[in-house]
Design a protein around this motif. Structure first.
Motif, PDB file in Angstrom:
ATOM      1  N   PHE A  89      -3.703   1.192   3.516  1.00  0.00           N
ATOM      2  CA  PHE A  89      -4.016  -0.237   3.533  1.00  0.00           C
ATOM      3  C   PHE A  89      -2.789  -1.055   3.940  1.00  0.00           C
ATOM      4  CE2 PHE A  89      -5.060  -4.266   1.149  1.00  0.00           C
ATOM      5  CZ  PHE A  89      -6.234  -4.579   1.820  1.00  0.00           C
TER       6      PHE A  89
ATOM      7  N   CYS B  17     -11.639  -0.381   0.244  1.00  0.00           N
ATOM      8  CA  CYS B  17     -10.584  -1.382   0.048  1.00  0.00           C
ATOM      9  C   CYS B  17     -10.270  -1.883   1.446  1.00  0.00           C
ATOM     10  CB  CYS B  17      -9.351  -0.783  -0.627  1.00  0.00           C
ATOM     11  SG  CYS B  17      -7.970  -1.948  -0.787  1.00  0.00           S
TER      12      CYS B  17
ATOM     13  N   ARG C  42      -3.714   3.085  -3.263  1.00  0.00           N
ATOM     14  CA  ARG C  42      -4.202   2.438  -2.044  1.00  0.00           C
ATOM     15  C   ARG C  42      -3.638   1.024  -1.917  1.00  0.00           C
ATOM     16  NH1 ARG C  42      -9.176   3.189   0.483  1.00  0.00           N
ATOM     17  NH2 ARG C  42      -8.910   5.315  -0.306  1.00  0.00           N
ATOM     18  N   MET C  43      -3.653   0.278  -3.046  1.00  0.00           N
ATOM     19  CA  MET C  43      -3.159  -1.096  -3.016  1.00  0.00           C
ATOM     20  C   MET C  43      -2.453  -1.414  -4.320  1.00  0.00           C
ATOM     21  SD  MET C  43      -5.231  -4.721  -2.472  1.00  0.00           S
ATOM     22  CE  MET C  43      -6.080  -4.634  -4.058  1.00  0.00           C
TER      23      MET C  43
ATOM     24  N   ALA D 295      -2.246  -5.055   3.950  1.00  0.00           N
ATOM     25  CA  ALA D 295      -1.396  -5.552   2.865  1.00  0.00           C
ATOM     26  C   ALA D 295      -0.269  -6.431   3.396  1.00  0.00           C
ATOM     27  CB  ALA D 295      -0.823  -4.373   2.077  1.00  0.00           C
TER      28      ALA D 295
ATOM     29  N   SER E 233       0.860  -1.184   0.000  1.00  0.00           N
ATOM     30  CA  SER E 233       0.000   0.000   0.000  1.00  0.00           C
ATOM     31  C   SER E 233       0.896   1.234   0.000  1.00  0.00           C
ATOM     32  CB  SER E 233      -0.916   0.009   1.222  1.00  0.00           C
ATOM     33  OG  SER E 233      -1.737   1.161   1.223  1.00  0.00           O
TER      34      SER E 233
END
Length: 269
Positions: free
Chosen positions: A32, A107, A89-90, A36, A27
């Motif tokens: 995140f 997410c 974000r990811m 993650a 992330s």
């Protein structure tokens, strides 16, 4: 907001590129990061979608739930990796490709129980093999609400958005303000089968095309549609222009904060 075919298209792509192998999950944005770190290096079991929701399934204890909302996008690339651009974000990276997710509405890391609770609230998705159209018909047939509103209710039909809503009503000559209880069950079955076909085409083509072959630009001798959404449509965003079938000016109104399009002649009250 992307309609269901877009999420299914991404799900199929992610499954094809990443499922069955360990993936790197990070992330770059940091929002995140903790989740993650629990996924990084794990094998992705599958990617699937239900309506406008996408799931990366690593196991019953680890499922990434994604809802793009109005601003979320996936950036799909081939290796090698490049430095993150914007608020990622990811990031998921596999053997040949990598995917960046930016700006999603959601997410989050879920369990299979969380997914089951969500799916219990969603209506049948025309793109899923386990879809039960009778579940949608039961709700529609008892409702005094307009079909224009019911078709956008994700608890009734999952994945249908503003474009498919307008186009499916036009293709079956149904006035948008017809209530659910006024709809004939045979017409509903025809609309459902049509949605299955149109949305599956949308997954393959990556755009929404709803115009029948005999009304395509090359057949009618008209200019192709120019719109950010792409594809050939009958009424969506064509307000003020003549209907391809009857020549009547396509109408527009606002319903529950969204624009509604229809042909007053082809879809009589």
């Amino acid at each position: 907001m992307p309609e269901g075919h877009t999420l299914h298209r991404h799900a199929r792509m992610h499954h094809r590129r990443y499922a069955g192998h360990p993936v790197a999950v990070s992330s770059p944005q940091g929002r995140f990061a903790a989740q993650a770190s629990l996924l990084d290096g794990r094998k992705l079991a599958r990617a699937e979608a239900h309506g406008k929701h996408l799931f990366h399934v690593y196991g019953p204890d680890a499922i990434v739930h994604i809802h793009l909302g109005l601003a979320g996008i996936f950036d799909e690339r081939k290796l090698p990796l490049l430095a993150p651009v914007g608020q990622v974000r990811m990031r998921v990276a596999g053997r040949t490709h990598w995917t960046d997710l930016r700006g999603p509405n959601a997410c989050e890391l879920w369990t299979s129980d969380d997914v089951a609770r969500l799916q219990a609230r969603l209506g049948p998705d025309p793109l899923r093999k386990d879809a039960d159209p009778e579940k949608a018909w039961t709700r529609i047939s008892k409702s005094r609400v307009s079909l224009a509103a019911l078709l956008m209710d994700q608890a009734v039909l999952a994945g249908v958005g503003n474009v498919y809503r307008a186009e499916i009503l036009f293709r079956h000559g149904v006035a948008p303000m017809t209530t659910g209880r006024e709809l004939d069950q045979i017409v509903f079955k025809e609309m459902w089968d049509d949605l299955v076909e149109l949305m599956n085409y949308g997954v393959k083509a990556g755009q929404i095309d709803t115009v029948r072959p005999e009304h395509m630009p090359e057949v009618m001798g008209r200019e192709p549609r120019k719109d950010a959404h792409g594809g050939e449509v009958y009424v969506y965003r064509r307000h003020g222009l003549p209907c391809y079938i009857c020549g009547t000016e396509v109408a527009k109104a606002e319903l529950a904060g969204r624009n509604l399009f229809w042909c007053p002649t082809c879809q009589p009250e």
